[in-house]
Scaffold this motif. Structure first.
Motif, short mmCIF file in Angstrom:
data_model
loop_
_atom_site.label_atom_id
_atom_site.label_comp_id
_atom_site.label_asym_id
_atom_site.label_seq_id
_atom_site.Cartn_x
_atom_site.Cartn_y
_atom_site.Cartn_z
N TRP A 84 10.22 2.91 -1.16
CA TRP A 84 11.23 1.86 -1.11
C TRP A 84 12.55 2.37 -1.66
O TRP A 84 12.60 3.05 -2.69
CB TRP A 84 10.76 0.64 -1.92
CG TRP A 84 9.38 0.19 -1.50
CD1 TRP A 84 8.20 0.41 -2.14
CD2 TRP A 84 9.06 -0.51 -0.30
NE1 TRP A 84 7.17 -0.10 -1.43
CE2 TRP A 84 7.66 -0.69 -0.29
CE3 TRP A 84 9.82 -1.02 0.76
CZ2 TRP A 84 7.00 -1.35 0.73
CZ3 TRP A 84 9.16 -1.68 1.79
CH2 TRP A 84 7.78 -1.84 1.77
N ASP A 85 13.63 2.05 -0.97
CA ASP A 85 14.96 2.49 -1.38
C ASP A 85 15.46 1.73 -2.59
O ASP A 85 16.26 2.23 -3.38
CB ASP A 85 15.95 2.33 -0.23
CG ASP A 85 15.60 3.23 0.95
OD1 ASP A 85 14.99 4.28 0.71
OD2 ASP A 85 15.93 2.86 2.09
N SER A 86 15.01 0.48 -2.74
CA SER A 86 15.46 -0.33 -3.87
C SER A 86 14.38 -1.34 -4.23
O SER A 86 13.47 -1.62 -3.45
CB SER A 86 16.77 -1.06 -3.52
OG SER A 86 16.55 -1.99 -2.47
N GLU A 87 14.50 -1.88 -5.43
CA GLU A 87 13.57 -2.91 -5.88
C GLU A 87 13.71 -4.18 -5.05
O GLU A 87 12.72 -4.88 -4.79
CB GLU A 87 13.82 -3.21 -7.37
CG GLU A 87 12.85 -4.22 -7.97
CD GLU A 87 11.42 -3.72 -8.01
OE1 GLU A 87 10.50 -4.56 -8.07
OE2 GLU A 87 11.22 -2.47 -8.00
N LYS A 88 14.92 -4.46 -4.63
CA LYS A 88 15.15 -5.64 -3.80
C LYS A 88 14.41 -5.54 -2.48
O LYS A 88 13.81 -6.52 -2.01
CB LYS A 88 16.65 -5.81 -3.56
CG LYS A 88 17.01 -7.07 -2.79
CD LYS A 88 18.53 -7.19 -2.65
CE LYS A 88 18.88 -8.47 -1.87
NZ LYS A 88 20.35 -8.61 -1.71
N GLU A 89 14.44 -4.37 -1.88
CA GLU A 89 13.73 -4.16 -0.62
C GLU A 89 12.22 -4.30 -0.82
O GLU A 89 11.51 -4.85 0.02
CB GLU A 89 14.06 -2.77 -0.06
CG GLU A 89 13.43 -2.49 1.29
CD GLU A 89 13.73 -1.10 1.79
OE1 GLU A 89 13.22 -0.72 2.85
OE2 GLU A 89 14.49 -0.37 1.09
N LYS A 90 11.73 -3.81 -1.96
CA LYS A 90 10.30 -3.92 -2.25
C LYS A 90 9.88 -5.37 -2.43
O LYS A 90 8.85 -5.81 -1.91
CB LYS A 90 9.99 -3.12 -3.52
CG LYS A 90 8.54 -3.17 -3.94
CD LYS A 90 8.31 -2.35 -5.21
CE LYS A 90 6.87 -2.45 -5.67
NZ LYS A 90 6.64 -1.68 -6.93
N THR A 123 0.81 -1.22 0.00
CA THR A 123 0.00 0.00 0.00
C THR A 123 0.84 1.27 0.00
O THR A 123 0.31 2.36 -0.18
CB THR A 123 -0.92 0.01 1.24
OG1 THR A 123 -0.12 -0.11 2.42
CG2 THR A 123 -1.91 -1.15 1.18
N GLU A 124 2.13 1.15 0.20
CA GLU A 124 3.00 2.33 0.21
C GLU A 124 3.25 2.83 -1.21
O GLU A 124 3.14 2.08 -2.18
CB GLU A 124 4.35 2.02 0.88
CG GLU A 124 4.25 1.75 2.38
CD GLU A 124 3.90 0.31 2.67
OE1 GLU A 124 3.68 -0.45 1.71
OE2 GLU A 124 3.83 -0.06 3.87
N GLU A 125 3.61 4.10 -1.31
CA GLU A 125 3.96 4.68 -2.61
C GLU A 125 5.28 4.10 -3.12
O GLU A 125 6.09 3.58 -2.34
CB GLU A 125 4.08 6.21 -2.49
CG GLU A 125 2.80 6.90 -2.04
CD GLU A 125 1.71 6.82 -3.10
OE1 GLU A 125 2.06 6.62 -4.28
OE2 GLU A 125 0.52 6.92 -2.74
N GLU A 126 5.50 4.22 -4.43
CA GLU A 126 6.70 3.66 -5.04
C GLU A 126 7.99 4.26 -4.47
O GLU A 126 8.99 3.57 -4.30
CB GLU A 126 6.67 3.89 -6.56
CG GLU A 126 5.68 2.99 -7.30
CD GLU A 126 6.10 1.54 -7.27
OE1 GLU A 126 7.31 1.26 -7.16
OE2 GLU A 126 5.21 0.66 -7.32
#
Length: 813
Positions: free
Chosen positions: A80-86, A74-77
């Motif tokens: 996240w600091d990185s795609e891996k963290e997402k 639900t968080e905005e893009e």
């Protein structure tokens, strides 16, 4: 063997009001909500295993259930600091267990803790009784339909449960609702003959569909669904199932296929299959199929279809119908996944019925036994007392006594009735005014203690003989008993010497309480074990006496304790939880002793052998294991035979799970394995026998009688043939040959002749012997040598307590 056949136990299961499968993004699991507020959680694996029962309470009837399993962030893009963290956050969401919500006539929406089985969060509906509830497809918003005619939305994203907004209020209650696939549209069924289509963002009605009325009375739209292609389906109190167009909301087709109210609908994921059921007990299937358009014939009799080709069209048809229940069907649930493939129904007749959805209506259904999957009966063998737990109380009976038989039990015909010289007697009944239903009750072996528990409190009662009225009991509640510091329990048991109470608390601790100093009002908690909270290891396997944990269990390590057993000598305690972990504790040293291996199938019970330190562990696959707790290893018998590759196929094929184990003191190396519809005798001095043998005792005897009759007829034919040849038969010998005398011209000649035309067939090597005489079973145990207690709950007893079922006579009947 003497059998106390008990059918006097006052226990009637509650009606099923709601069924709901968890989302396909998580493991398959079914929630079943009952009229008494209980919510059962079933696992389709191993032929439907009951995992846990969330206790209900007074005025807590479950009218609606909903699962939620959020898999989107639900968080905005830019959060996240990185795609891996997402991606790591998404994986964590997917691994998170699903959440379960319930609501009913008490106007409260509740989220349940599926480990402690307590309410996790609760919010008021702000609109009275809740009749329906559903989550959106993103599993972030929960919609509830209320008595005041309003739909309310609650935010359930990221573990929340908070009110968001209300839709425009209608003048009648909301009975059903459904979300569209894109979560922008909602459809509700009302009590004023109307179906409303809502814009979710605006909270306003965008279209209204009206169903027929009879005699000016409003029609109730009990159920609505939105299919994957947008088609709207409704079921109403006139028995109609209607299909409505997605955009125009015009009625496409209508089926008058039910004789009374359609209470529930279920829809397939591809939008081409719909099931309906209700008061008339019929379960109908509708399919969206392609059919040829009727040919158009001109005035000259010729076919005027363009190009002479057959035109095709699609329409809904009534594809099949079955009747599974004796009374109203209130709920349907459908899971079409390959691992489950089940249509589940339930209603007033208290039983769940499961049938394969893909083969409906050709394949036979399976009825889940209506008896409790975990026994609610306990006995005192020395005092011949039996206790049964009810929703808000307990009842105690003294077992009857029969006249001593003149001849040995082995010579008495099976099923023969023995006269009672002392009938059973109800001697004690206790009712409690607590809010929640009882979760456990236990009777001590000396018959002087009764412990009961719900999810909030454990209570202890002292039982003694009433000197003024011999044969009756007096009860004293020990108000000084602190329980487990205000924490309820899921399981209770006493040690065989009746000096300790063992409590499996709602926070998954095993608590040992000393009750010997009760006269002074002292109840010492001598030990708390925290293994089921993930606190393992030799150095930190338990909790201090003062209650402070040595180590806190890691996330996901805490699990509900569902089984406990104490050895006959009081030395060993075994406990099992829903992660299939089994721990053994030494009650002499108050230390953790052993951790058993995790078996493939869920355990269904635990029971110690009364004459050896052997723990018997039955599992949902109908394989049971014998574990020597002193040696910390499986017994020789179990290592050789305990496997689905060795057990008899007929026994493994039984649909009903093993519910318990009983031991006959007169035959120490045998055990009785019992389920809802069978008792199986197993001799541990033998192997498992012929894997393909006939295990049913009654059927095997019928087969043997037929074989004996065939042998007798063959022998008679041979004797007639010998007589025609002048052979005089002499008495048969044990060797299977007869001495015969042949009269001839040269005198008498003595010969031997075979008495059998064919060799005798080798007898089947049978160990697992099944008996289906007693059913359905709630409890089985021995109270003495060759003295067995079986508690039955016949379905006719349940039917006698139910209201009349729907019946509409047809012409000529």
């Amino acid at each position: 063997m003497e059998v106390h056949r008990c059918r006097f136990v006052d226990y009637i299961p509650s009606a099923i009001n709601a069924l709901a499968f968890a989302p396909v993004t998580t493991r398959p699991v079914l929630a079943c909500g009952r009229a008494n507020g209980d919510i059962e959680v079933w696992n389709p694996k191993n032929e439907w295993t009951l995992e846990k029962v969330i206790p209900g309470g007074k005025n807590r009837s479950v009218e609606a259930l909903a699962w939620a399993h959020q898999t989107i962030l639900t968080e905005e893009e830019d959060f996240w600091d990185s795609e891996k963290e997402k991606q790591a956050a998404i994986k964590k969401l997917v691994k998170t267990p699903p959440r379960l919500f319930s609501a009913g006539l008490n106007a409260v929406v509740t989220e349940w803790d599926l480990v402690s089985l307590k309410p996790k969060r609760s919010v008021d509906s702000h609109g009275g009784a809740v009749w329906c509830m559903a989550t959106n497809h993103a599993n972030t918003v929960l919609a509830v339909g209320c008595e005041d005619g309003c739909v309310r939305l609650f935010d359930i994203a990221d573990g929340e449960l908070a009110f968001i907004r209300s839709f425009d209020k209608q003048k009648t209650r909301i009975l059903s609702l459904a979300w569209s696939d894109d979560d922008t549209i909602m459809v509700t069924g009302s009590a004023n003959s109307s179906i409303y289509k809502w814009n979710v963002e605006l909270g306003r009605v965008v279209s209204r569909m009206t169903v027929e009325r009879v005699s000016g009375e409003d029609t109730l739209v009990w159920s609505v669904k939105i299919l994957s292609n947008g088609t709207i389906v409704s079921g109403d109190s006139l028995g109609h199932v209607k299909f409505w167009a997605k955009d125009s909301t015009a009625m496409i087709q209508s089926f008058n296929s039910h004789s009374a109210d359609v209470l529930c609908l279920a829809a397939g994921s591809d939008g081409t299959t719909v099931f309906s059921s209700g008061v008339d007990r019929k379960c109908n299937q509708y399919r969206f199929v392609e059919q040829p358009v009727p040919k158009k014939i001109g005035k000259n009799g010729k076919n005027i279809t363009a190009n002479g080709k057959t035109e095709m069209t699609t329409k809904w048809i009534l594809a099949g119908s079955r009747r599974f229940h004796s009374h109203d069907v209130r709920a349907l649930a459908l899971d079409e996944s390959r691992n489950v493939d089940a249509l589940v129904s339930g209603g007033v007749d208290v039983s769940m019925v499961v049938c394969p959805a893909a083969q409906f209506p050709d394949i036979n259904q399976r009825r889940i036994p209506h008896v409790p999957q975990r026994p609610i009966v306990s006995i005192s063998k020395s005092k011949r007392l039996m206790l049964c737990r009810q929703e808000h109380g307990v009842k105690v009976w003294r077992l009857g006594k029969s006249a001593s038989p003149i001849q040995p039990f082995s010579e008495i015909e099976i099923g023969a009735h023995m006269d009672l010289i002392e009938p059973q007697q109800a001697i004690l009944e206790m009712k409690f005014k607590d809010e929640y239903n009882l979760t456990s009750a236990a009777l001590s072996e000396d018959g002087q203690w009764i412990a009961v528990a719900d999810i909030e409190e454990v209570k202890l009662f002292r039982i003694s003989e009433n000197l003024a009225h011999p044969g009756q009991l007096t009860v004293k509640k020990l108000k000084s008993f602190p329980g487990v510091r205000g924490i309820g329990a899921h399981y209770l048991t006493f040690t065989p010497d009746s000096t300790r109470l063992v409590v499996a608390s709602t926070d998954s601790q095993v608590v040992i309480v000393d009750i010997t100093q009760w006269e002074s009002g002292t109840f010492d908690v001598v030990r708390k074990f925290g293994q089921h909270r993930g606190a393992g290891g030799k150095g930190a396997e338990s909790m201090d006496v003062d209650g402070e944990e040595d180590i806190v269990g890691g996330e996901g390590q805490v699990e509900t304790i569902v089984s406990m057993a104490v050895s006959a000598d009081g030395q060993w305690l075994a406990t099992g939880d829903l992660k299939n972990r089994i721990f053994v504790f030494n009650l002499d040293t108050l230390q953790h002793h052993a951790t058993l291996p995790v078996f493939d199938a869920p355990l269904t019970s635990l029971q110690f052998h009364p004459y050896s330190p052997t723990l018997v562990i039955p599992t949902a696959s109908n394989v049971f294991y014998l574990f020597n707790v002193e040696n910390r290893r499986l017994t020789d018998w179990s290592r050789e035979y305990s496997s689905d590759k060795n057990f008899p196929t007929k026994f493994l094929g039984l649909k009903d799970k093993i519910l318990g184990i009983a031991f006959n003191p007169a035959r120490r190396n045998t055990l009785l394995v019992w389920g809802a519809n069978y008792i199986c005798h197993v001799d541990l001095d033998q192997g498992v026998g012929d894997r393909n043998a006939i295990l049913n005792v009654g059927k095997r005897k019928r087969v043997d009688r037929v074989k004996d009759e065939i042998r007798k007829q063959q022998r008679e034919r041979r004797m007639k043939k010998y007589a025609a040849l002048g052979i005089v038969p002499m008495p048969e010998l044990e060797s299977g040959k007869a001495v015969v005398v042949l009269e001839g011209k040269k005198g008498r000649k003595v010969l031997t002749a075979a008495t059998n035309h064919v060799d005798e067939q080798k007898e089947e090597d049978v160990n697992f012997q099944l008996l289906h005489k007693f059913q359905p079973l709630m409890f089985v145990d021995f109270v003495g040598d060759n003295s067995l207690v079986v508690v039955e709950l016949p379905f006719v007893k349940i039917l006698s307590s139910l209201p009349p079922s729907f019946y509409r006579p047809s012409y000529g009947s």
